[in-house]
Write an enzyme that holds these catalytic residues in place. Structure first.
Site, PDB file in Angstrom:
ATOM      1  N   GLU A 105       6.470  13.220   5.394  1.00 52.58           N
ATOM      2  CA  GLU A 105       5.830  12.281   6.324  1.00 52.58           C
ATOM      3  C   GLU A 105       5.038  11.260   5.518  1.00 52.58           C
ATOM      4  O   GLU A 105       4.476  11.601   4.486  1.00 52.58           O
ATOM      5  CB  GLU A 105       4.837  13.005   7.245  1.00 52.58           C
ATOM      6  CG  GLU A 105       5.487  13.779   8.360  1.00 52.58           C
ATOM      7  CD  GLU A 105       5.128  15.238   8.286  1.00 52.58           C
ATOM      8  OE1 GLU A 105       4.223  15.598   7.503  1.00 52.58           O
ATOM      9  OE2 GLU A 105       5.778  16.025   8.995  1.00 52.58           O
ATOM     10  N   TYR A 117      10.523   5.841  -1.253  1.00 51.20           N
ATOM     11  CA  TYR A 117      11.420   6.852  -0.674  1.00 51.20           C
ATOM     12  C   TYR A 117      12.782   6.246  -0.333  1.00 51.20           C
ATOM     13  O   TYR A 117      13.814   6.878  -0.552  1.00 51.20           O
ATOM     14  CB  TYR A 117      10.782   7.488   0.567  1.00 51.20           C
ATOM     15  CG  TYR A 117       9.471   8.182   0.264  1.00 51.20           C
ATOM     16  CD1 TYR A 117       9.351   9.025  -0.837  1.00 51.20           C
ATOM     17  CD2 TYR A 117       8.342   7.982   1.048  1.00 51.20           C
ATOM     18  CE1 TYR A 117       8.143   9.645  -1.138  1.00 51.20           C
ATOM     19  CE2 TYR A 117       7.132   8.602   0.765  1.00 51.20           C
ATOM     20  CZ  TYR A 117       7.044   9.428  -0.336  1.00 51.20           C
ATOM     21  OH  TYR A 117       5.854  10.035  -0.635  1.00 51.20           O
TER      22      TYR A 117
HETATM   23  N1  COA Z   1       5.047  -2.414  -3.307  1.00 54.12           N
HETATM   24  C1  COA Z   1       6.339  -2.259  -2.962  1.00 54.12           C
HETATM   25  N2  COA Z   1       7.136  -1.261  -3.454  1.00 54.12           N
HETATM   26  C2  COA Z   1       6.552  -0.396  -4.311  1.00 54.12           C
HETATM   27  C3  COA Z   1       5.200  -0.500  -4.703  1.00 54.12           C
HETATM   28  C4  COA Z   1       4.438  -1.565  -4.176  1.00 54.12           C
HETATM   29  N3  COA Z   1       3.130  -1.733  -4.473  1.00 54.12           N
HETATM   30  N4  COA Z   1       4.908   0.521  -5.550  1.00 54.12           N
HETATM   31  C5  COA Z   1       6.042   1.236  -5.690  1.00 54.12           C
HETATM   32  N5  COA Z   1       7.038   0.691  -4.936  1.00 54.12           N
HETATM   33  C6  COA Z   1       8.388   1.220  -4.767  1.00 54.12           C
HETATM   34  C7  COA Z   1       9.440   0.286  -5.345  1.00 54.12           C
HETATM   35  O1  COA Z   1      10.646   0.520  -4.627  1.00 54.12           O
HETATM   36  C8  COA Z   1       9.572   0.821  -6.766  1.00 54.12           C
HETATM   37  O2  COA Z   1      10.809   0.550  -7.333  1.00 54.12           O
HETATM   38  P1  COA Z   1      11.020  -0.812  -8.227  1.00 54.12           P
HETATM   39  O3  COA Z   1       9.985  -0.724  -9.325  1.00 54.12           O
HETATM   40  O4  COA Z   1      12.417  -0.701  -8.711  1.00 54.12           O
HETATM   41  O5  COA Z   1      10.737  -1.952  -7.290  1.00 54.12           O
HETATM   42  C9  COA Z   1       9.464   2.308  -6.529  1.00 54.12           C
HETATM   43  O6  COA Z   1       8.497   2.443  -5.489  1.00 54.12           O
HETATM   44  C10 COA Z   1       9.038   3.110  -7.740  1.00 54.12           C
HETATM   45  O7  COA Z   1       7.856   2.532  -8.289  1.00 54.12           O
HETATM   46  P2  COA Z   1       6.914   3.358  -9.272  1.00 54.12           P
HETATM   47  O8  COA Z   1       6.367   2.415 -10.285  1.00 54.12           O
HETATM   48  O9  COA Z   1       7.634   4.556  -9.765  1.00 54.12           O
HETATM   49  O10 COA Z   1       5.760   3.819  -8.253  1.00 54.12           O
HETATM   50  P3  COA Z   1       4.262   4.215  -8.677  1.00 54.12           P
HETATM   51  O11 COA Z   1       4.280   5.063  -9.886  1.00 54.12           O
HETATM   52  O12 COA Z   1       3.459   2.968  -8.709  1.00 54.12           O
HETATM   53  O13 COA Z   1       3.808   5.121  -7.422  1.00 54.12           O
HETATM   54  C11 COA Z   1       3.040   5.474  -5.173  1.00 54.12           C
HETATM   55  C12 COA Z   1       4.075   4.749  -6.066  1.00 54.12           C
HETATM   56  C13 COA Z   1       3.384   5.189  -3.701  1.00 54.12           C
HETATM   57  C14 COA Z   1       3.117   6.990  -5.417  1.00 54.12           C
HETATM   58  C15 COA Z   1       1.621   4.939  -5.536  1.00 54.12           C
HETATM   59  O14 COA Z   1       1.498   3.621  -5.037  1.00 54.12           O
HETATM   60  C16 COA Z   1       0.473   5.773  -5.005  1.00 54.12           C
HETATM   61  O15 COA Z   1       0.030   6.732  -5.650  1.00 54.12           O
HETATM   62  N6  COA Z   1      -0.030   5.434  -3.820  1.00 54.12           N
HETATM   63  C17 COA Z   1      -1.185   6.175  -3.225  1.00 54.12           C
HETATM   64  C18 COA Z   1      -0.788   7.572  -2.784  1.00 54.12           C
HETATM   65  C19 COA Z   1       0.289   7.524  -1.724  1.00 54.12           C
HETATM   66  O16 COA Z   1       0.255   6.706  -0.804  1.00 54.12           O
HETATM   67  N7  COA Z   1       1.256   8.453  -1.834  1.00 54.12           N
HETATM   68  C20 COA Z   1       2.350   8.579  -0.888  1.00 54.12           C
HETATM   69  C21 COA Z   1       1.949   9.503   0.215  1.00 54.12           C
HETATM   70  S1  COA Z   1       3.275   9.766   1.369  1.00 54.12           S
END
Ligand code: COA
Length: 154
Positions: A105, A117
């Site tokens: 979720e 995702y």
């Molecule tokens: N905006 C849009 N897409 C994003 C993004 C952003 N700010 N950050 C990550 N993505 C997506 C993209 O599809 C990206 O692929 P791409 O680099 O080829 O465009 C993909 O995620 C992988 O990015 P990555 O660098 O591996 O992500 P991250 O290490 O920055 O972590 C989260 C992504 C969501 C885990 C991070 O923003 C986070 O910790 N957020 C707070 C906690 C949270 O909300 N967790 C999810 C709970 S369900």
């Protein structure tokens, strides 16, 4: 960015609890995370920097052939470097061999997570109205189904 993906151990728990508090309005406590260490259905993995620092982590619960992703978060300073990609990829590769599906979720406004995702083959499977509090918000249920590779061919 240099890091290894390792199983969560006790040394990671305080940093993960801190990151939970930073990211979520209903964070997992150190006690909940410690309990997960001893739960045979739970698997937590950590992106660990060379100095032992936690850059990110993800948690999975498995019941029979169903996988449920509980948590995934990356330190703000380490975001957009592919850490979440690597963590999720570990669970998806496990799912390809062992699971019928992986599901989770996510807050409907959490565009970075939804994009993450989708990139990994998850599709919207439904919504839970007002599922989250602080603030109240719908949950989007996202699921990836696996066409399982027979074990002898894997
Ligand atoms: N905006 C849009 N897409 C994003 C993004 C952003 N700010 N950050 C990550 N993505 C997506 C993209 O599809 C990206 O692929 P791409 O680099 O080829 O465009 C993909 O995620 C992988 O990015 P990555 O660098 O591996 O992500 P991250 O290490 O920055 O972590 C989260 C992504 C969501 C885990 C991070 O923003 C986070 O910790 N957020 C707070 C906690 C949270 O909300 N967790 C999810 C709970 S369900």
């Amino acid at each position: 960015m240099e890091y290894n993906i390792v199983p969560m151990d006790r040394s990671h728990v305080p940093q993960i609890a801190e990151l939970e508090r930073e990211c979520f309005s209903a964070p997992w406590s150190e006690a909940m995370l410690t309990e997960a260490l001893f739960d045979p259905q739970a698997s937590f993995i950590v992106a660990e920097a060379e100095d032992g620092g936690v850059l990110g982590y993800a948690g999975l619960q498995v019941v029979l052939d169903e996988g449920y992703i509980d948590n995934i978060a990356v330190e703000p300073a380490a975001r957009r470097h592919g850490v979440a990609d690597e963590l999720l990829d570990v669970f998806c590769r496990f799912g390809e061999v062992h699971l019928a599906f992986l599901t989770l979720e996510v807050r409907s406004s959490n565009e970075p997570a939804i994009a993450l995702y989708r990139k990994h083959g998850f599709e919207e499977a439904g919504r839970r109205k007002d599922y989250y509090t602080k603030p109240t918000e719908d949950a989007v249920i996202m699921t990836r189904y696996f066409r399982r590779i027979p074990k002898e061919d894997a």
